[in-house]
Design a protein around this motif. Sequence first.
Motif, PDB file in Angstrom:
ATOM      1  N   GLY A   1      22.443  11.557  27.194  1.00 60.24           N
ATOM      2  CA  GLY A   1      22.415  12.948  26.753  1.00 60.24           C
ATOM      3  C   GLY A   1      23.059  13.121  25.396  1.00 60.24           C
ATOM      4  O   GLY A   1      24.024  12.435  25.063  1.00 60.24           O
ATOM      5  N   CYS A   2      22.537  14.035  24.605  1.00 65.32           N
ATOM      6  CA  CYS A   2      23.110  14.367  23.293  1.00 65.32           C
ATOM      7  C   CYS A   2      24.532  14.917  23.493  1.00 65.32           C
ATOM      8  O   CYS A   2      24.761  15.757  24.369  1.00 65.32           O
ATOM      9  CB  CYS A   2      22.224  15.409  22.613  1.00 65.32           C
ATOM     10  SG  CYS A   2      22.934  16.182  21.153  1.00 65.32           S
ATOM     11  N   TYR A   3      25.449  14.454  22.677  1.00 66.55           N
ATOM     12  CA  TYR A   3      26.841  14.904  22.744  1.00 66.55           C
ATOM     13  C   TYR A   3      26.933  16.419  22.564  1.00 66.55           C
ATOM     14  O   TYR A   3      27.767  17.079  23.175  1.00 66.55           O
ATOM     15  CB  TYR A   3      27.662  14.193  21.667  1.00 66.55           C
ATOM     16  CG  TYR A   3      29.087  14.680  21.579  1.00 66.55           C
ATOM     17  CD1 TYR A   3      30.054  14.209  22.466  1.00 66.55           C
ATOM     18  CD2 TYR A   3      29.468  15.614  20.618  1.00 66.55           C
ATOM     19  CE1 TYR A   3      31.360  14.660  22.396  1.00 66.55           C
ATOM     20  CE2 TYR A   3      30.774  16.063  20.543  1.00 66.55           C
ATOM     21  CZ  TYR A   3      31.720  15.594  21.432  1.00 66.55           C
ATOM     22  OH  TYR A   3      33.022  16.047  21.366  1.00 66.55           O
ATOM     23  N   HIS A   4      26.056  16.994  21.744  1.00 65.06           N
ATOM     24  CA  HIS A   4      26.154  18.410  21.372  1.00 65.06           C
ATOM     25  C   HIS A   4      25.462  19.359  22.350  1.00 65.06           C
ATOM     26  O   HIS A   4      26.032  20.384  22.704  1.00 65.06           O
ATOM     27  CB  HIS A   4      25.608  18.614  19.949  1.00 65.06           C
ATOM     28  CG  HIS A   4      26.355  17.791  18.948  1.00 65.06           C
ATOM     29  ND1 HIS A   4      27.570  18.158  18.421  1.00 65.06           N
ATOM     30  CD2 HIS A   4      26.068  16.585  18.421  1.00 65.06           C
ATOM     31  CE1 HIS A   4      27.997  17.219  17.616  1.00 65.06           C
ATOM     32  NE2 HIS A   4      27.103  16.240  17.597  1.00 65.06           N
ATOM     33  N   CYS A   5      24.249  19.000  22.806  1.00 62.28           N
ATOM     34  CA  CYS A   5      23.512  19.952  23.657  1.00 62.28           C
ATOM     35  C   CYS A   5      23.459  19.526  25.120  1.00 62.28           C
ATOM     36  O   CYS A   5      23.119  20.334  25.973  1.00 62.28           O
ATOM     37  CB  CYS A   5      22.109  20.180  23.115  1.00 62.28           C
ATOM     38  SG  CYS A   5      21.009  18.753  23.245  1.00 62.28           S
ATOM     39  N   CYS A   6      23.770  18.269  25.413  1.00 57.75           N
ATOM     40  CA  CYS A   6      23.736  17.758  26.793  1.00 57.75           C
ATOM     41  C   CYS A   6      25.036  16.997  27.073  1.00 57.75           C
ATOM     42  O   CYS A   6      25.006  15.890  27.634  1.00 57.75           O
ATOM     43  CB  CYS A   6      22.538  16.837  27.002  1.00 57.75           C
ATOM     44  SG  CYS A   6      20.940  17.611  26.795  1.00 57.75           S
TER      45      CYS A   6
ATOM     46  N   MET B   1      17.487  28.156  35.762  1.00 63.85           N
ATOM     47  CA  MET B   1      16.651  28.346  34.587  1.00 63.85           C
ATOM     48  C   MET B   1      16.147  26.991  34.082  1.00 63.85           C
ATOM     49  O   MET B   1      16.912  26.041  33.976  1.00 63.85           O
ATOM     50  CB  MET B   1      17.454  29.038  33.482  1.00 63.85           C
ATOM     51  CG  MET B   1      16.607  29.424  32.289  1.00 63.85           C
ATOM     52  SD  MET B   1      17.587  30.281  31.053  1.00 63.85           S
ATOM     53  CE  MET B   1      17.548  29.062  29.761  1.00 63.85           C
ATOM     54  N   MET B   2      14.877  26.916  33.804  1.00 64.62           N
ATOM     55  CA  MET B   2      14.283  25.675  33.324  1.00 64.62           C
ATOM     56  C   MET B   2      14.372  25.614  31.798  1.00 64.62           C
ATOM     57  O   MET B   2      14.162  26.627  31.120  1.00 64.62           O
ATOM     58  CB  MET B   2      12.819  25.586  33.763  1.00 64.62           C
ATOM     59  CG  MET B   2      12.652  25.632  35.265  1.00 64.62           C
ATOM     60  SD  MET B   2      13.326  24.206  36.106  1.00 64.62           S
ATOM     61  CE  MET B   2      11.921  23.125  36.059  1.00 64.62           C
ATOM     62  N   THR B   3      14.684  24.446  31.296  1.00 61.98           N
ATOM     63  CA  THR B   3      14.814  24.215  29.860  1.00 61.98           C
ATOM     64  C   THR B   3      13.932  23.047  29.467  1.00 61.98           C
ATOM     65  O   THR B   3      13.806  22.088  30.222  1.00 61.98           O
ATOM     66  CB  THR B   3      16.286  23.897  29.505  1.00 61.98           C
ATOM     67  OG1 THR B   3      17.110  24.962  29.973  1.00 61.98           O
ATOM     68  CG2 THR B   3      16.481  23.748  28.009  1.00 61.98           C
ATOM     69  N   LYS B   4      13.345  23.119  28.269  1.00 64.69           N
ATOM     70  CA  LYS B   4      12.531  22.018  27.750  1.00 64.69           C
ATOM     71  C   LYS B   4      13.454  20.941  27.190  1.00 64.69           C
ATOM     72  O   LYS B   4      14.419  21.242  26.496  1.00 64.69           O
ATOM     73  CB  LYS B   4      11.582  22.516  26.662  1.00 64.69           C
ATOM     74  CG  LYS B   4      10.499  23.415  27.209  1.00 64.69           C
ATOM     75  CD  LYS B   4       9.571  23.908  26.119  1.00 64.69           C
ATOM     76  CE  LYS B   4       8.510  24.801  26.742  1.00 64.69           C
ATOM     77  NZ  LYS B   4       7.662  25.444  25.756  1.00 64.69           N
ATOM     78  N   TYR B   5      13.125  19.692  27.515  1.00 65.19           N
ATOM     79  CA  TYR B   5      13.914  18.554  27.043  1.00 65.19           C
ATOM     80  C   TYR B   5      13.020  17.561  26.305  1.00 65.19           C
ATOM     81  O   TYR B   5      11.840  17.404  26.623  1.00 65.19           O
ATOM     82  CB  TYR B   5      14.583  17.831  28.213  1.00 65.19           C
ATOM     83  CG  TYR B   5      15.753  18.574  28.798  1.00 65.19           C
ATOM     84  CD1 TYR B   5      17.052  18.333  28.361  1.00 65.19           C
ATOM     85  CD2 TYR B   5      15.573  19.516  29.805  1.00 65.19           C
ATOM     86  CE1 TYR B   5      18.135  19.013  28.907  1.00 65.19           C
ATOM     87  CE2 TYR B   5      16.639  20.197  30.356  1.00 65.19           C
ATOM     88  CZ  TYR B   5      17.912  19.946  29.900  1.00 65.19           C
ATOM     89  OH  TYR B   5      18.984  20.610  30.432  1.00 65.19           O
TER      90      TYR B   5
ATOM     91  N   CYS C   1      18.227  22.327  19.998  1.00 65.01           N
ATOM     92  CA  CYS C   1      19.444  21.617  19.577  1.00 65.01           C
ATOM     93  C   CYS C   1      19.437  21.404  18.062  1.00 65.01           C
ATOM     94  O   CYS C   1      18.399  21.071  17.480  1.00 65.01           O
ATOM     95  CB  CYS C   1      19.526  20.259  20.288  1.00 65.01           C
ATOM     96  SG  CYS C   1      20.942  19.249  19.770  1.00 65.01           S
ATOM     97  N   THR C   2      20.592  21.588  17.444  1.00 69.01           N
ATOM     98  CA  THR C   2      20.739  21.375  16.008  1.00 69.01           C
ATOM     99  C   THR C   2      20.418  19.933  15.625  1.00 69.01           C
ATOM    100  O   THR C   2      19.975  19.673  14.512  1.00 69.01           O
ATOM    101  CB  THR C   2      22.204  21.692  15.587  1.00 69.01           C
ATOM    102  OG1 THR C   2      22.534  22.980  16.087  1.00 69.01           O
ATOM    103  CG2 THR C   2      22.383  21.676  14.094  1.00 69.01           C
ATOM    104  N   TYR C   3      20.643  19.013  16.544  1.00 71.39           N
ATOM    105  CA  TYR C   3      20.451  17.579  16.262  1.00 71.39           C
ATOM    106  C   TYR C   3      19.117  17.046  16.798  1.00 71.39           C
ATOM    107  O   TYR C   3      18.931  15.838  16.918  1.00 71.39           O
ATOM    108  CB  TYR C   3      21.619  16.776  16.848  1.00 71.39           C
ATOM    109  CG  TYR C   3      22.907  17.119  16.147  1.00 71.39           C
ATOM    110  CD1 TYR C   3      23.291  16.455  14.990  1.00 71.39           C
ATOM    111  CD2 TYR C   3      23.719  18.151  16.616  1.00 71.39           C
ATOM    112  CE1 TYR C   3      24.448  16.803  14.322  1.00 71.39           C
ATOM    113  CE2 TYR C   3      24.884  18.501  15.963  1.00 71.39           C
ATOM    114  CZ  TYR C   3      25.241  17.821  14.810  1.00 71.39           C
ATOM    115  OH  TYR C   3      26.394  18.158  14.147  1.00 71.39           O
TER     116      TYR C   3
END
Length: 69
Positions: free
Chosen positions: A58-63, A1-5, A24-26
């Motif tokens: 990468g973000c600690y929360h989403c990545c 699945m592709m996700t936007k970053y 992402c919340t952040y």
Amino acid sequence: MMTKYYVNKKAQANGDHEVHKAGCTYMPREENRKYLGEFSNCTDAVKEAKKTYKQSNGCYHCCNECHTS
């Protein structure tokens, strides 16, 4: 699945530019983020971010799997 970053245009205190998944919340504010594209994993998104910001992470929360410090 592709996700936007996205990558934060503003560096963290340690100099890192954080990479976030869409939703992402952040997520940084719209004017402070750069769209990287759609990727199947955060590793590829961080590689893309490093083309613009050598010190990207990468973000600690989403990545979390791409968060190195």
